[in-house]
Design an enzyme around this catalytic site. Structure first.
Site, PDB file in Angstrom:
ATOM      1  NE  ARG A  21      -2.218  -1.575   3.438  1.00 52.31           N
ATOM      2  CZ  ARG A  21      -2.709  -1.640   4.675  1.00 52.31           C
ATOM      3  NH1 ARG A  21      -3.966  -1.268   4.905  1.00 52.31           N
ATOM      4  NH2 ARG A  21      -1.977  -2.067   5.672  1.00 52.31           N
ATOM      5  CG  ASN A  39      -4.131  -4.629   2.809  1.00 51.05           C
ATOM      6  OD1 ASN A  39      -3.670  -4.516   1.680  1.00 51.05           O
ATOM      7  ND2 ASN A  39      -3.368  -4.669   3.890  1.00 51.05           N
TER       8      ASN A  39
END
Length: 805
Positions: A21, A39
């Site tokens: 990320r 996620n």
């Protein structure tokens, strides 16, 4: 926002816990894009908006420039309406959805964290739990997906303001590093005595002082507790051996750095990369003459298992002692590694004088991986920390979720869902109650973590394996029994992305045959759906059954009797050494009482090892074969002649697998025993005899495989089974087959021993499921998918009672 586009991007693979990320956030900033990244149980979801070329550039970078610890399996891109968003953010994780993501393996301490660890000015100076997005615990601390702090064993440690600032700063390497912590907010370390009483002083320095005085210290690592002693102290190593009840098997040695490792073993470029990489396995190195370790560390072994520190705690401890440490799992021999603190409190007092422990729970036990460099390539011996649960990609998807339960020794289990086969870390032997509990707990843990409920369960043919009994006790599943050696060959096929058919050579110690005898020297014509036993070592009795595994001299008696029609030559040392029991064992074998016929290559190695005086009794399975290989003179290239009978016949279409049926090719192992004995009587050096045995068996194997391959019209051979962990035999067979134009498949990512058969079981069960699905759906499978093939009956040949054996 003129000319802008917006895309939804889904990324699957090992993309959580690896800084993915923050990586996407940095890319969006670089390309001037807005949107979000987050996620969910399936992986990473991205929405990205901006100029079309910039969006394309980000998607390409996601595929091609992923973080070092990431593995991108799939990227799906869908155009969605533009929203006019102006910023890019990391969105809250979504707790629901398909669990198709993969948990990252634990990774060794990175260079940046190591620099902080030893920097007196850094707030994490000498803090044993320093980590970032590029390193640290992953699989062993994950309790749930998606991978966020609440789904790890760090959930109970609230971040202090300084750590929280790093965690939320996109420019910091700890941006969304879930295990981030420091001395103010993270786990703490303590040294306690065997009775649990705290020991005053700095825990690491005091533990090093205890080690310096010859103590056995248990150390809580990433995936479990280890036992450590000073590797240069013979008395301490002997004490450890006695407590672990491990009289002969070599211990691994922790070296402080590559320089110290090079003083222990001979390093090449590949082994140095393995030692110093993020996975940090134990690497089996050629032992350097005069290596500074006690004789009992690896008695009589030409190899030394060496590893480098892989956690900050190991770095601190190795630096404090400043000499090599034995580091071995904290358990009694053959039991699983201790990983729970309450279990450690019960099991460690009899093993360790002190315990260096911390309060971060270990959720998933994970032993150290073991790797060996063979012919310039890393080859897995034991697959665990640093590698598991990284998936193996199957050649074709499994229609339904499959569980492969593995075998009895060196157990692993395997979950397959689609094309993803998740091989568990090494569990160990299942012949103890703790082993069976660890196996069952591990299956439940992995199924829960990945959200997989197996519909098909594959198991070994052996009815008494605990893994088989476990499978048969499961409700509402379809069971598939997979013959042991077929599973070996199928594992090699699956690892190499091949459907077969091949000539499969499966050489190991024992495996339950379809005829109820003990197999282990097998030549199969096989694909993922079936096999025919096209050849094997001619069988001999196995006097005493499993007692013959522990006592190789029994196999020497059986082979000598077979080689000389029951008239064992006089004056042999192996007879003299075992004179009190020799006649009884011969009678047992002759009457067939508790003496099942075996074609095992491993038992043939045992017989020759006993003849040469290498070993009459073993401390662990395969020990005699390992020592026989290490005895062999590497300069010898000739081998004993061996009779190979056959060849197979060709049936009309529909007979057997791929037209091959009995009679089989027979490899006369007794000829090797006759050659060994003749050289012994001539006074030839044992090292020369050991080498000639290896090359004789290799040449006979090549001859047998060529005959089968020519008859079956096959050009590819798969080599599997624990005996092929022997690089001398593996190299000689591979070279011989290659010289004759055959293509050879071998293991590298998955062990050739029983640690790999759960993958083979899954591959077979999935292939059979595809066949069933094709039959019930679109009719008979076509030739477009060579893995979709009608399952062949598993057959055995009628020639297993050859009178000469």
């Amino acid at each position: 926002m003129g000319g802008a586009v917006r895309c939804r991007v889904r990324v699957e693979g090992t993309v959580q816990g690896v800084g993915f990320r923050p990586f996407v956030y940095a890319l969006a900033t670089e390309f001037g894009l807005s949107g979000l990244v987050g996620n969910d149980p399936g992986g990473v979801f991205i929405e990205v908006e901006g100029a079309a070329p910039a969006v394309t550039a980000l998607v390409d970078a996601v595929r091609d420039r992923a973080p070092a610890l990431a593995e991108v399996d799939r990227v799906d891109v869908t155009r969605i309406p533009v929203t006019g968003s102006r910023t890019f953010e990391i969105a809250p994780s979504r707790p629901t959805g398909s669990r198709s993501t993969t948990v990252a393996p634990d990774a060794a301490t990175c260079a940046d964290c190591l620099a902080e660890l030893f920097d007196p000015a850094d707030r994490r100076h000498r803090y044993p739990f320093v980590n970032c997005t590029n390193c640290g615990p992953r699989y062993t601390i994950v309790t749930d997906l998606p991978y966020d702090r609440p789904g790890t064993t760090m959930a109970g440690f609230a971040m202090c303001p300084d750590c929280a600032r790093e965690y939320h700063d996109p420019g910091d390497r700890r941006f969304h590093a879930q295990p981030v912590c420091c001395p103010a907010c993270g786990p703490t370390l303590e040294l306690v005595g065997a009775d649990g009483t705290p020991v005053p002083g700095d825990p690491v320095r005091t533990a090093a002082a205890w080690l310096d005085q010859g103590a056995v210290v248990a150390v809580k690592g990433l995936g479990g507790y280890h036992l450590a002693v000073d590797a240069t102290d013979e008395e301490a190593v002997a004490t450890l051996r006695a407590r672990k009840r491990r009289p002969g098997k070599a211990f691994a040695v922790l070296a402080r750095d590559l320089t110290e490792a090079a003083r222990l073993g001979v390093l090449d470029e590949v082994s140095a990369r393995l030692l110093d990489g993020a996975r940090r396995p134990v690497v089996l190195l050629p032992r350097r003459a005069g290596a500074p370790v006690a004789p009992s560390v690896a008695p009589g072994d030409r190899l030394l298992g060496v590893l480098l520190p892989y956690t900050p705690l190991h770095h601190l401890l190795a630096g404090a002692l400043d000499r090599p440490l034995v580091l071995t799992s904290a358990n009694v021999s053959d039991e699983p590694i201790v990983h729970r603190d309450d279990d450690a409190g019960r099991r460690l007092p009899g093993l360790a004088d002190a315990v260096l422990r911390h309060d971060r729970p270990i959720h998933a036990p994970c032993d150290d991986s073991v790797v060996r460099v063979v012919r310039g390539r890393p080859t897995s011996v034991r697959r665990a920390r640093g590698y598991a649960p990284e998936p193996i990609v199957l050649p074709w998807p499994s229609p339904r979720p499959v569980l492969g339960c593995g075998g009895q020794t060196k157990n692993t289990f395997c979950l397959a869902d689609g094309r993803r086969a998740i091989l568990s870390p090494h569990v160990g032997d299942l012949d103890s109650y703790p082993g069976t509990v660890a196996f069952a707990d591990g299956v439940a843990r992995l199924c829960r973590l990945f959200g997989v409920t197996p519909a098909v369960v594959a198991h070994d043919l052996h009815p008494d394996y605990p893994s088989t009994r476990y499978a048969r006790a499961l409700p509402d599943v379809e069971l598939v029994a997979v013959q042991h050696h077929h599973a070996h060959v199928a594992a090699c096929l699956a690892e190499n992305g091949e459907p077969g058919p091949v000539v499969g050579v499966a050489f190991d110690g024992t495996g339950y045959g379809t005829d109820g005898t003990v197999w282990g020297g097998e030549l199969l014509v096989a694909d993922l759906t079936g096999f025919v036993r096209a050849g094997h070592l001619l069988p001999v009795p196995m006097p005493g059954g499993t007692a013959a595994i522990r006592q190789p001299w029994r196999m020497a008696a059986a082979y000598l009797s077979a080689a000389y029609d029951g008239q064992v030559p006089d004056g042999l040392d192996v007879v003299r050494r075992n004179a009190d029991r020799w006649p009884d064992v011969l009678r047992l074998a002759a009457r067939g009482v508790n003496s099942p016929p075996t074609s095992s290559a491993g038992r043939l190695f045992d017989a020759v090892a006993a003849l040469l005086g290498v070993r009459d009794v073993v401390d662990y399975e395969g020990q005699a074969a390992v020592e026989l290989e290490q005895l062999a003179d590497p300069g010898v290239r000739d081998g004993y002649p061996v009779t190979v009978t056959g060849p197979p016949t060709v049936d009309p279409p529909g007979g057997g697998v791929h037209g091959v049926s009995a009679p089989v090719v027979g490899v006369h192992g007794v000829d090797l025993v006759r050659g060994v004995l003749a050289d012994l009587r001539r006074g030839v050096q044992p090292a020369v005899i050991a080498a000639r045995f290896h090359h004789g068996l290799a040449a006979a194997t090549v001859t047998a495989v060529r005959r089968i391959a020519e008859t079956a019209g096959l050009g590819t051979v798969a080599l599997s089974g624990g005996v092929f962990g022997n690089p001398l035999l593996l190299g000689a067979v591979t070279d011989g087959l290659t010289r004759h134009g055959l293509r050879v498949l071998t293991h590298h990512r998955v062990p050739c021993n029983d640690g790999g058969i759960s993958l083979g079981q899954v591959a077979v069960a999935a292939a059979l499921d595809r066949v069933a699905a094709a039959r019930s759906g679109a009719g008979e499978p076509g030739s477009a998918d060579p893995g979709q093939r009608v399952a062949d009956e598993q057959v055995h040949d009628p020639g297993t009672a050859d009178s000469r054996a």
